[in-house]
Design a protein around this motif. Sequence first.
Motif, PDB file in Angstrom:
ATOM      1  N   GLY A  76      10.650  13.970  12.607  1.00 55.26           N
ATOM      2  CA  GLY A  76      10.466  15.167  11.983  1.00 55.26           C
ATOM      3  C   GLY A  76       8.913  15.562  11.841  1.00 55.26           C
ATOM      4  O   GLY A  76       8.246  14.882  12.194  1.00 55.26           O
ATOM      5  N   ARG A  77       8.544  16.582  11.256  1.00 54.53           N
ATOM      6  CA  ARG A  77       7.313  17.068  10.970  1.00 54.53           C
ATOM      7  C   ARG A  77       6.944  17.571   9.533  1.00 54.53           C
ATOM      8  O   ARG A  77       7.889  18.279   8.962  1.00 54.53           O
ATOM      9  CB  ARG A  77       6.860  18.099  11.764  1.00 54.53           C
ATOM     10  N   ALA A  78       6.002  16.816   8.970  1.00 52.31           N
ATOM     11  CA  ALA A  78       5.586  17.205   7.434  1.00 52.31           C
ATOM     12  C   ALA A  78       5.130  18.648   7.368  1.00 52.31           C
ATOM     13  O   ALA A  78       4.047  19.045   8.142  1.00 52.31           O
ATOM     14  CB  ALA A  78       4.610  16.146   7.046  1.00 52.31           C
ATOM     15  N   HIS A 106      12.388   9.010  10.101  1.00 52.48           N
ATOM     16  CA  HIS A 106      13.187   8.720   8.798  1.00 52.48           C
ATOM     17  C   HIS A 106      14.281   7.937   9.311  1.00 52.48           C
ATOM     18  O   HIS A 106      15.028   8.403  10.221  1.00 52.48           O
ATOM     19  CB  HIS A 106      13.492   9.885   8.102  1.00 52.48           C
ATOM     20  N   ASP A 107      14.580   6.923   8.529  1.00 50.38           N
ATOM     21  CA  ASP A 107      15.994   5.993   9.005  1.00 50.38           C
ATOM     22  C   ASP A 107      17.188   6.994   9.057  1.00 50.38           C
ATOM     23  O   ASP A 107      18.101   6.785   9.854  1.00 50.38           O
ATOM     24  CB  ASP A 107      16.100   4.853   8.017  1.00 50.38           C
ATOM     25  N   PRO A 114       1.056  -1.190  -0.016  1.00 52.23           N
ATOM     26  CA  PRO A 114      -0.015   0.001  -0.129  1.00 52.23           C
ATOM     27  C   PRO A 114       0.831   1.179  -0.081  1.00 52.23           C
ATOM     28  O   PRO A 114       2.073   1.352   0.525  1.00 52.23           O
ATOM     29  CB  PRO A 114      -0.729   0.042   1.333  1.00 52.23           C
ATOM     30  N   ARG A 115       0.586   2.077  -0.809  1.00 58.52           N
ATOM     31  CA  ARG A 115       1.266   3.366  -0.677  1.00 58.52           C
ATOM     32  C   ARG A 115       1.000   4.073   0.439  1.00 58.52           C
ATOM     33  O   ARG A 115      -0.099   4.322   0.997  1.00 58.52           O
ATOM     34  CB  ARG A 115       0.811   4.367  -1.997  1.00 58.52           C
ATOM     35  N   LYS A 116       2.091   4.946   0.928  1.00 60.84           N
ATOM     36  CA  LYS A 116       2.243   5.761   1.981  1.00 60.84           C
ATOM     37  C   LYS A 116       1.700   7.072   1.699  1.00 60.84           C
ATOM     38  O   LYS A 116       2.141   7.626   0.707  1.00 60.84           O
ATOM     39  CB  LYS A 116       3.580   5.993   2.459  1.00 60.84           C
ATOM     40  N   HIS A 117       0.792   7.745   2.596  1.00 61.02           N
ATOM     41  CA  HIS A 117       0.189   9.104   2.338  1.00 61.02           C
ATOM     42  C   HIS A 117       0.613   9.949   3.569  1.00 61.02           C
ATOM     43  O   HIS A 117       0.263   9.593   4.787  1.00 61.02           O
ATOM     44  CB  HIS A 117      -1.255   8.918   1.940  1.00 61.02           C
ATOM     45  N   PHE A 118       1.038  11.107   3.364  1.00 60.73           N
ATOM     46  CA  PHE A 118       1.321  11.956   4.358  1.00 60.73           C
ATOM     47  C   PHE A 118       0.670  13.403   4.102  1.00 60.73           C
ATOM     48  O   PHE A 118       0.345  13.840   2.970  1.00 60.73           O
ATOM     49  CB  PHE A 118       2.737  12.403   4.424  1.00 60.73           C
ATOM     50  N   ALA A 119       0.434  14.036   5.109  1.00 56.92           N
ATOM     51  CA  ALA A 119      -0.531  15.302   5.297  1.00 56.92           C
ATOM     52  C   ALA A 119       0.404  16.195   6.010  1.00 56.92           C
ATOM     53  O   ALA A 119       1.289  15.773   6.823  1.00 56.92           O
ATOM     54  CB  ALA A 119      -1.639  15.008   6.156  1.00 56.92           C
ATOM     55  N   PHE A 129       8.412   6.790   7.989  1.00 60.59           N
ATOM     56  CA  PHE A 129       7.110   6.099   8.604  1.00 60.59           C
ATOM     57  C   PHE A 129       6.510   7.203   9.212  1.00 60.59           C
ATOM     58  O   PHE A 129       6.944   8.194   9.995  1.00 60.59           O
ATOM     59  CB  PHE A 129       7.342   4.981   9.608  1.00 60.59           C
ATOM     60  N   LYS A 130       5.250   7.134   9.347  1.00 62.33           N
ATOM     61  CA  LYS A 130       4.201   8.056   9.862  1.00 62.33           C
ATOM     62  C   LYS A 130       4.181   7.642  11.468  1.00 62.33           C
ATOM     63  O   LYS A 130       4.083   6.575  11.909  1.00 62.33           O
ATOM     64  CB  LYS A 130       2.962   8.081   9.185  1.00 62.33           C
ATOM     65  N   LEU A 131       4.277   8.625  12.418  1.00 66.86           N
ATOM     66  CA  LEU A 131       4.119   8.215  13.938  1.00 66.86           C
ATOM     67  C   LEU A 131       2.817   8.396  14.356  1.00 66.86           C
ATOM     68  O   LEU A 131       1.792   8.962  13.869  1.00 66.86           O
ATOM     69  CB  LEU A 131       5.195   9.090  14.701  1.00 66.86           C
TER      70      LEU A 131
END
Length: 75
Positions: free
Chosen positions: A41-43, A35-36, A23-28, A73-75
Amino acid sequence: MTKFAAVPRHLPTSPFKARVEAPRKHFAVGDRVTHDRYGLGRAIGVEGDSDIAVLVDFGSRQERITQPYTGMFKL
């Protein structure tokens, strides 16, 4: 000589299972991420409904992370 990138397709008579696409990752904007390479961080920006890239503020630096988001990865 040119090599063409052919997409392998699953034949119905094949004894092997078909590949399942991840599944594709979606960020807002405002999402907390990890991040590895860069850490927490914050988008702060999203390009193309997060299908193109995400601008992330990691505190000491801002990075533009593009698809695929393998290390984020989203937290």
